[in-house]
Design a protein around this motif. Structure first.
Motif, PDB file in Angstrom:
ATOM      1  N   MET A   1       0.165   7.535  -6.912  1.00  0.00           N
ATOM      2  CA  MET A   1       1.442   7.178  -6.348  1.00  0.00           C
ATOM      3  C   MET A   1       1.740   5.701  -6.611  1.00  0.00           C
ATOM      4  SD  MET A   1       2.674   7.595  -2.466  1.00  0.00           S
ATOM      5  CE  MET A   1       3.984   6.602  -1.842  1.00  0.00           C
ATOM      6  N   PHE A   2       0.729   4.867  -6.464  1.00  0.00           N
ATOM      7  CA  PHE A   2       0.922   3.436  -6.668  1.00  0.00           C
ATOM      8  C   PHE A   2       1.336   3.142  -8.107  1.00  0.00           C
ATOM      9  CE2 PHE A   2      -0.511  -0.908  -7.432  1.00  0.00           C
ATOM     10  CZ  PHE A   2       0.048  -1.559  -6.343  1.00  0.00           C
ATOM     11  N   THR A   3       0.700   3.826  -9.054  1.00  0.00           N
ATOM     12  CA  THR A   3       1.015   3.607 -10.469  1.00  0.00           C
ATOM     13  C   THR A   3       2.424   4.091 -10.793  1.00  0.00           C
ATOM     14  OG1 THR A   3      -1.320   3.931 -10.963  1.00  0.00           O
ATOM     15  CG2 THR A   3       0.207   4.029 -12.813  1.00  0.00           C
ATOM     16  N   LEU A   6       4.831   1.595  -9.485  1.00  0.00           N
ATOM     17  CA  LEU A   6       4.809   0.390 -10.304  1.00  0.00           C
ATOM     18  C   LEU A   6       5.608   0.577 -11.591  1.00  0.00           C
ATOM     19  CD1 LEU A   6       3.633  -2.457 -10.324  1.00  0.00           C
ATOM     20  CD2 LEU A   6       1.681  -1.556 -11.568  1.00  0.00           C
ATOM     21  N   VAL A   7       5.526   1.757 -12.191  1.00  0.00           N
ATOM     22  CA  VAL A   7       6.314   2.046 -13.396  1.00  0.00           C
ATOM     23  C   VAL A   7       7.801   2.063 -13.069  1.00  0.00           C
ATOM     24  CG1 VAL A   7       6.813   3.853 -15.102  1.00  0.00           C
ATOM     25  CG2 VAL A   7       4.452   3.244 -14.587  1.00  0.00           C
ATOM     26  N   ILE A   8       8.182   2.687 -11.958  1.00  0.00           N
ATOM     27  CA  ILE A   8       9.589   2.707 -11.533  1.00  0.00           C
ATOM     28  C   ILE A   8      10.085   1.297 -11.270  1.00  0.00           C
ATOM     29  CG2 ILE A   8      11.127   3.431  -9.656  1.00  0.00           C
ATOM     30  CD1 ILE A   8       9.409   5.999  -9.480  1.00  0.00           C
ATOM     31  N   LEU A  10       8.982  -1.549 -12.605  1.00  0.00           N
ATOM     32  CA  LEU A  10       9.145  -2.279 -13.862  1.00  0.00           C
ATOM     33  C   LEU A  10      10.360  -1.791 -14.649  1.00  0.00           C
ATOM     34  CD1 LEU A  10       5.429  -2.592 -14.979  1.00  0.00           C
ATOM     35  CD2 LEU A  10       6.909  -4.382 -14.070  1.00  0.00           C
ATOM     36  N   LEU A  11      10.612  -0.472 -14.653  1.00  0.00           N
ATOM     37  CA  LEU A  11      11.790   0.056 -15.344  1.00  0.00           C
ATOM     38  C   LEU A  11      13.082  -0.411 -14.674  1.00  0.00           C
ATOM     39  CD1 LEU A  11      10.679   3.702 -16.209  1.00  0.00           C
ATOM     40  CD2 LEU A  11      10.951   1.759 -17.763  1.00  0.00           C
ATOM     41  N   ALA A  12      13.086  -0.487 -13.362  1.00  0.00           N
ATOM     42  CA  ALA A  12      14.270  -0.985 -12.655  1.00  0.00           C
ATOM     43  C   ALA A  12      14.500  -2.462 -12.970  1.00  0.00           C
ATOM     44  CB  ALA A  12      14.112  -0.777 -11.144  1.00  0.00           C
ATOM     45  N   ALA A  13      13.429  -3.242 -13.058  1.00  0.00           N
ATOM     46  CA  ALA A  13      13.573  -4.664 -13.390  1.00  0.00           C
ATOM     47  C   ALA A  13      14.132  -4.846 -14.793  1.00  0.00           C
ATOM     48  CB  ALA A  13      12.224  -5.369 -13.264  1.00  0.00           C
ATOM     49  N   VAL A  14      13.613  -4.082 -15.748  1.00  0.00           N
ATOM     50  CA  VAL A  14      14.108  -4.171 -17.121  1.00  0.00           C
ATOM     51  C   VAL A  14      15.555  -3.681 -17.189  1.00  0.00           C
ATOM     52  CG1 VAL A  14      13.805  -3.230 -19.451  1.00  0.00           C
ATOM     53  CG2 VAL A  14      11.836  -4.033 -18.153  1.00  0.00           C
ATOM     54  N   GLY A  15      15.882  -2.643 -16.423  1.00  0.00           N
ATOM     55  CA  GLY A  15      17.258  -2.137 -16.380  1.00  0.00           C
ATOM     56  C   GLY A  15      18.234  -3.162 -15.835  1.00  0.00           C
ATOM     57  N   ILE A  16      17.837  -3.857 -14.784  1.00  0.00           N
ATOM     58  CA  ILE A  16      18.709  -4.900 -14.217  1.00  0.00           C
ATOM     59  C   ILE A  16      18.932  -6.015 -15.232  1.00  0.00           C
ATOM     60  CG2 ILE A  16      18.841  -6.720 -12.468  1.00  0.00           C
ATOM     61  CD1 ILE A  16      17.455  -4.830 -10.545  1.00  0.00           C
ATOM     62  N   PHE A  63      15.097  -1.237  -7.273  1.00  0.00           N
ATOM     63  CA  PHE A  63      14.159  -2.350  -7.368  1.00  0.00           C
ATOM     64  C   PHE A  63      13.761  -2.849  -5.982  1.00  0.00           C
ATOM     65  CE2 PHE A  63      13.267  -6.904  -7.806  1.00  0.00           C
ATOM     66  CZ  PHE A  63      12.303  -6.883  -8.797  1.00  0.00           C
ATOM     67  N   LEU A  64      14.733  -2.971  -5.086  1.00  0.00           N
ATOM     68  CA  LEU A  64      14.460  -3.458  -3.735  1.00  0.00           C
ATOM     69  C   LEU A  64      13.568  -2.494  -2.961  1.00  0.00           C
ATOM     70  CD1 LEU A  64      15.123  -5.537  -1.462  1.00  0.00           C
ATOM     71  CD2 LEU A  64      16.958  -3.991  -0.821  1.00  0.00           C
TER      72      LEU A  64
END
Length: 124
Positions: A1-3, A6-8, A10-16, A63-64
């Motif tokens: 679950m943690f991994t 973490l992927v979600i 990072l993808l949200a950060a790159v998307g923003i 992201f939040l």
């Protein structure tokens, strides 16, 4: 679950980052407002948000939420790996931070106080 979180995250950060870089700023038509008629893009109402602003808001919300959940998961647990010599396999143990702090405080209270050194004894 943690991994997965973490992927979600990072993808949200790159998307923003990508969506903010693609968007056109509010001041992009500032030259049109000076002498080019009535343009309300600089200081006027912006109207309803378009697709890019809505997607940016959705990615920011993801992201939040992901950062809050990841912060909560990583604050309360510490993971340590050790090798069991009898089995030869790596074992993973998870303990809470409060238990580790209690153990450290108990061990510190059991350590005897150092004896005072005499002024006659000079280390050489």
């Amino acid at each position: 679950m943690f991994t997965a979180l973490l992927v979600i995250y990072l993808l949200a950060a790159v998307g923003i980052i990508g969506l903010v870089l693609i968007q056109q700023g509010k001041g992009a038509d500032m030259g049109a407002s000076f002498g080019a008629g009535a343009s309300n893009t600089v200081f006027g109402s912006s109207g309803s948000g378009n697709f890019l602003t809505r997607m940016t808001a959705i990615f920011a919300l993801i992201f939040l939420v992901a950062s809050l959940v990841l912060g909560n998961l990583s604050t309360n647990k510490a993971e340590s790996k050790w090798v069991d010599p009898s089995q030869g396999q790596a074992q993973t143990t998870t303990t809470t931070v409060e238990q580790a702090d209690d153990t450290a405080a108990k061990a510190a209270s059991e350590v005897p106080a150092e004896k005072k050194s005499n002024s006659d004894e000079i280390p050489q």
